[in-house]
Scaffold this motif. Structure first.
Motif, PDB file in Angstrom:
ATOM      1  N   ARG A 164      43.336  20.092  31.803  1.00 47.05           N
ATOM      2  CA  ARG A 164      42.908  21.140  32.414  1.00 47.05           C
ATOM      3  C   ARG A 164      43.449  22.256  31.655  1.00 47.05           C
ATOM      4  O   ARG A 164      44.720  22.323  31.304  1.00 47.05           O
ATOM      5  CB  ARG A 164      43.342  20.780  34.019  1.00 47.05           C
ATOM      6  N   GLN A 175      37.831  26.376  37.869  1.00 48.53           N
ATOM      7  CA  GLN A 175      37.744  24.898  37.249  1.00 48.53           C
ATOM      8  C   GLN A 175      36.556  24.888  36.628  1.00 48.53           C
ATOM      9  O   GLN A 175      35.515  24.917  37.422  1.00 48.53           O
ATOM     10  CB  GLN A 175      38.306  23.773  38.331  1.00 48.53           C
ATOM     11  N   GLU A 179      37.020  19.507  34.274  1.00 49.61           N
ATOM     12  CA  GLU A 179      38.266  19.570  34.861  1.00 49.61           C
ATOM     13  C   GLU A 179      38.171  19.184  36.073  1.00 49.61           C
ATOM     14  O   GLU A 179      39.308  18.285  36.508  1.00 49.61           O
ATOM     15  CB  GLU A 179      38.803  20.984  34.723  1.00 49.61           C
ATOM     16  N   TRP A 180      37.018  19.431  36.931  1.00 50.56           N
ATOM     17  CA  TRP A 180      36.922  18.704  38.108  1.00 50.56           C
ATOM     18  C   TRP A 180      37.005  17.005  38.178  1.00 50.56           C
ATOM     19  O   TRP A 180      37.733  16.341  38.829  1.00 50.56           O
ATOM     20  CB  TRP A 180      35.887  19.116  38.814  1.00 50.56           C
TER      21      TRP A 180
END
Ligand code: SF4
Length: 267
Positions: A164, A175, A179-180
């Motif tokens: 991230r 985000q 990244e999630w």
């Protein structure tokens, strides 16, 4: 304003690379610098570890500032509306207000880590006693310099940079989808907590962290999101063989979503 007191010098750390590099850059230039971190209580453990590492390596104290009430209190106060890039109440209530309370009426110079190669505005307080300055911008410090400063100091990058590129709350709406997905891989408990905030309200309202796609839907597309990211990263690696893995990831994520990150939380 208290004119008898000396001017305070303050440097906010967000848990990200630029503010960390600025703290290193300024340490010997401004020996009486006060370092602070506005803790929303919803940060990643990697961020807390990074701050501890900075304190130990630099021999400075980082004062943790918190809002008097937590995120859930403010969420209720804002009638259940999750914050978003258009309604960033989280930044105001949990970052700016605690900082302004910390400074009070003292005259202060706030050192902000916006780089010379960025085109975004940093926090400029509306309080007349807090003056923001931008040493990296003034001295022409760009991303490569930041990486070098962190590397040479021995502090390096925050651990979360493996997956991230932006600091801040684990559920931050800035985000990107990759990244999630990585949050789910690295911190499934936090992903589950973020999902809970998306549950439907009793009156039928439904809020999602991302525009147009819930976390359940993102998770269902996990393989596709990873595949697309890896394909872009492979192209980027082929085009720029001298870049590090971190720079490749950051470049790909920035191409996927060019929304300017929050200049308070993501520094
Ligand atoms: S990191 Fe994101 S969610 Fe957290 S306070 Fe900042 S903008 Fe809001």
């Amino acid at each position: 304003m208290n004119s008898n007191k000396p001017i305070r010098h303050i440097c906010g750390l967000s848990g990200g690379k630029d503010s960390a590099a600025l703290a290193i850059y300024m340490r010997d230039k401004v020996p009486d610098m006060e370092y602070f971190f506005c803790d929303t209580g919803k940060e990643l453990q990697e961020t807390y570890d990074f701050l501890d590492r900075m304190e130990a390596r630099l021999g400075v104290k980082v004062t943790r500032l918190s809002a008097q009430k937590g995120f859930d209190h403010f969420l209720e106060m804002y009638n259940g509306f999750l914050p978003s890039p258009q309604a960033r109440w989280c930044t105001i209530m949990m970052k700016i207000k605690p900082l302004e309370e910390y400074v009070g009426d003292d005259e202060a110079i706030s050192y902000v880590g916006i780089r010379a190669d960025e085109d975004r505005l940093g926090y400029v307080s509306t309080k007349p006693n807090i003056k923001a300055v931008f040493p990296f911008r003034e001295d022409g410090i760009v991303k490569e310099d930041v990486m070098r400063i962190l590397d040479e100091s021995g502090i390096g990058m925050p651990e979360y940079y493996k997956w991230r590129s932006r600091s801040g709350c684990f559920f931050c709406f800035y985000q990107r989808k990759f990244e999630w997905v990585k949050l789910h891989e690295n911190h499934p408990d936090l992903f589950a907590e973020a999902m809970k905030y998306e549950t439907e309200h009793s009156d039928g309202r439904k809020f999602t962290w991302n525009q147009g796609e819930s976390l359940t839907e993102i998770l269902a597309r996990k393989e596709q999101i990873i595949k697309e990211h890896e394909e872009r990263a492979a192209r980027e690696r082929a085009n720029r063989p001298n870049k590090t893995l971190v720079e490749i990831m950051e470049g790909v994520l920035d191409d996927e979503d060019d929304t300017a990150p929050c200049a308070i939380c993501h520094l």
